[in-house]
Enzyme design. Structure first.
Site, PDB file in Angstrom:
ATOM      1  N   ASN A 137       3.956   0.157  -0.675  1.00  0.00           N
ATOM      2  CA  ASN A 137       3.713  -0.928   0.009  1.00  0.00           C
ATOM      3  C   ASN A 137       4.514  -1.137   1.245  1.00  0.00           C
ATOM      4  O   ASN A 137       5.686  -1.321   1.227  1.00  0.00           O
ATOM      5  CB  ASN A 137       3.829  -2.054  -1.006  1.00  0.00           C
ATOM      6  CG  ASN A 137       3.445  -3.462  -0.245  1.00  0.00           C
ATOM      7  OD1 ASN A 137       2.691  -3.621   0.536  1.00  0.00           O
ATOM      8  ND2 ASN A 137       4.150  -4.400  -0.803  1.00  0.00           N
ATOM      9  N   SER A 161      -3.427  -0.630  -5.064  1.00  0.00           N
ATOM     10  CA  SER A 161      -4.735  -1.342  -4.453  1.00  0.00           C
ATOM     11  C   SER A 161      -4.437  -1.391  -2.957  1.00  0.00           C
ATOM     12  O   SER A 161      -3.368  -2.080  -2.450  1.00  0.00           O
ATOM     13  CB  SER A 161      -4.897  -2.711  -4.875  1.00  0.00           C
ATOM     14  OG  SER A 161      -5.952  -3.444  -4.169  1.00  0.00           O
ATOM     15  N   ALA A 196      -0.379  -1.649   3.886  1.00  0.00           N
ATOM     16  CA  ALA A 196       0.394  -2.801   3.289  1.00  0.00           C
ATOM     17  C   ALA A 196      -0.565  -3.319   2.237  1.00  0.00           C
ATOM     18  O   ALA A 196      -1.588  -3.798   2.178  1.00  0.00           O
ATOM     19  CB  ALA A 196       0.447  -4.246   4.191  1.00  0.00           C
ATOM     20  N   CYS A 197       0.134  -3.182   0.911  1.00  0.00           N
ATOM     21  CA  CYS A 197      -0.744  -2.887  -0.439  1.00  0.00           C
ATOM     22  C   CYS A 197      -0.273  -3.619  -1.397  1.00  0.00           C
ATOM     23  O   CYS A 197       0.904  -4.296  -1.366  1.00  0.00           O
ATOM     24  CB  CYS A 197      -1.110  -1.444  -0.737  1.00  0.00           C
ATOM     25  SG  CYS A 197      -1.191  -0.500   0.653  1.00  0.00           S
ATOM     26  N   GLY A 198      -0.816  -3.657  -2.625  1.00  0.00           N
ATOM     27  CA  GLY A 198      -0.255  -3.899  -4.041  1.00  0.00           C
ATOM     28  C   GLY A 198      -0.061  -2.765  -4.901  1.00  0.00           C
ATOM     29  O   GLY A 198      -1.003  -2.032  -4.966  1.00  0.00           O
TER      30      GLY A 198
END
Length: 438
Positions: A256, A234, A21-23
């Site tokens: 994401n 990220s 779970a990201c950017g």
């Protein structure tokens, strides 16, 4: 603990449960103008997404950060010349970003394995480059797991056409090397990883925080490093351990969210792959099987499948629509042709479903798709001078309002696509209606 930093299955921990779970974001020049400014802006986007990443108890050991861009021929040609070899024209060679074991003997064995496969597949080994790195800002855990990082340069054989055919051959080379190394008992063999091997794109990534990427790779600060597009990521690894190889971007995507149907997706691919056939791959297809790397995360496995579908002859949007279909069966306003498209492909592949937003690129086109649930939003804007910015949130670049001509958000099941070859944004309806009519 393995050399890659990942523990084996134990207690309540199961690597199969790993999700992200990201950017993410991308910056692209709509008119295909190469510049270092695109890279600089993408790194600024990445820094503004640092809160989307994660760290462990060491604040200077990140879950992962990375950047994908077009092959920077100008920088690489100059660097290789100082190493004693010249690069051919763009498109006539590929560059690979290779993670190698810390153990010197294992590292040399992996190098020999790659060189052997390159020559066996009829391509030319042009040379190697040790990628400059500066790990002064990294935490102890990241440094302990840090692989040796090299770039390998592969020349295209005259009988292999430039473009997709060369990319297919590079894919075959990569899979053969990966399987060769996996069969060995080399110390630290799990550190061997091919981050990218392409004539179109190059990946810089690692077990880093967003702000560490630019410092770790001095290449990224060089004005000679230019691109039309750049994708950044990220990482926040939910239920997971970070590692150098599991940082994004992968070879085609950044992701994401999480793929909740992963076990079924992988099992169906394993069940069907013995029946795979491809006019474009021919006998080479057997060399790349199995398709899915079971050591990868859900994002990596998605990337594995998308890569095969694209190299086997489908357009990138076509392959994405197969894997992430919009809800169609009870859609009252959807055309019959588009429903038929999804129904047909539903016989070939189950949806890779879950709350996910995915950015994808082949080095010419770059875009994003949001899953049918719409739980991982993405925002985009377009400026008067042809700059397109998309990210997992708004405000990642400071752009005056009077420069913006369009902005919006990605909607569930919809595709946002920038085609730099055509110099335009291709609408969701155009993509899907064209594919459905074909």
């Amino acid at each position: 603990m393995s050399h890659s930093g990942l523990p084996p299955r134990q207690g309540l921990y199961d690597p199969a449960a790993e999700h992200d779970a990201c950017g993410f974001g991308f910056v692209v020049d709509l008119h295909a103008r190469r510049s270092h400014d695109i890279v600089r802006k993408a790194l600024h986007v990445l820094s503004n997404l640092e809160h989307r990443g994660a760290t462990g108890f060491e604040k200077n050991t990140g879950d992962g950060a990375g950047l994908l861009l077009q092959v920077p021929h100008g920088l690489l040609a100059a660097r290789c010349r100082t190493l004693g070899f010249d690069l051919p024209a763009p498109g006539d060679y590929a560059v690979g970003a290779i993670f190698l074991p810390q153990d010197p003997a294992s590292r040399q064995a992996c190098v020999r394995a790659l060189e052997t496969v390159v020559r066996a597949e009829g391509q030319t080994l042009l040379g190697w480059r040790e990628v400059p790195v500066d790990n002064a800002t990294l935490g102890a855990t990241a440094r302990a797991a840090q692989p040796a990082i090299r770039q390998v340069f592969v020349g295209r054989a005259p009988e292999i056409p430039a473009g997709d055919a060369f990319e297919r051959k590079l894919y075959v080379i990569r899979r053969l090397v990966e399987k060769t190394v996996a069969r060995t008992a080399l110390p630290g063999r799990d550190q061997f990883y091919v981050a990218s091997l392409s004539a179109r794109t190059l990946v810089y990534k690692g077990m880093l925080n967003a702000d560490q990427l630019r410092e770790f790779y001095p290449d990224l600060r060089d004005e000679a490093l230019t691109s039309t597009l750049a994708m950044v990521h990220s990482r926040f690894s939910t239920n997971t351990f970070p590692s150098w190889s599991r940082a994004h971007p992968y070879r085609y995507i950044s992701h994401n969210g999480e793929i909740n149907t992963l076990r079924g997706n992988v099992n169906w691919v394993k069940a069907r792959q013995r029946m795979f056939a491809s006019r474009l791959f021919g006998d080479d297809l057997r060399k790349v099987l199995p398709v899915i790397d079971l050591e990868g995360s859900d994002s990596a496995m998605f990337d594995n499948m998308l890569e095969l579908l694209t190299l086997a002859g489908r357009s990138l949007p076509h392959a994405v629509m197969m894997m992430v279909p919009e809800p169609w069966s009870r859609h009252e306003s959807m055309s019959a042709a588009r429903k038929a498209f999804y129904e047909f492909h539903g016989c070939l592949m189950e949806p890779w479903d879950g709350p996910a937003s995915i950015v994808f690129t082949d080095g010419t086109r770059i875009g994003a798709i949001l899953d049918r649930n719409g739980l991982r939003p993405s925002r985009y804007l377009v400026t008067r001078d042809g700059l397109v910015v998309m990210a997992s949130e708004t405000g990642v670049l400071d752009i005056p309002a009077d420069r913006i001509v369009e902005k919006g958000r990605l909607r569930p099941g919809r595709i946002f696509l920038v085609d730099t070859a055509e110099g335009r944004i291709v609408s969701d309806d155009e993509i899907k209606d064209t594919l459905a009519a074909s």
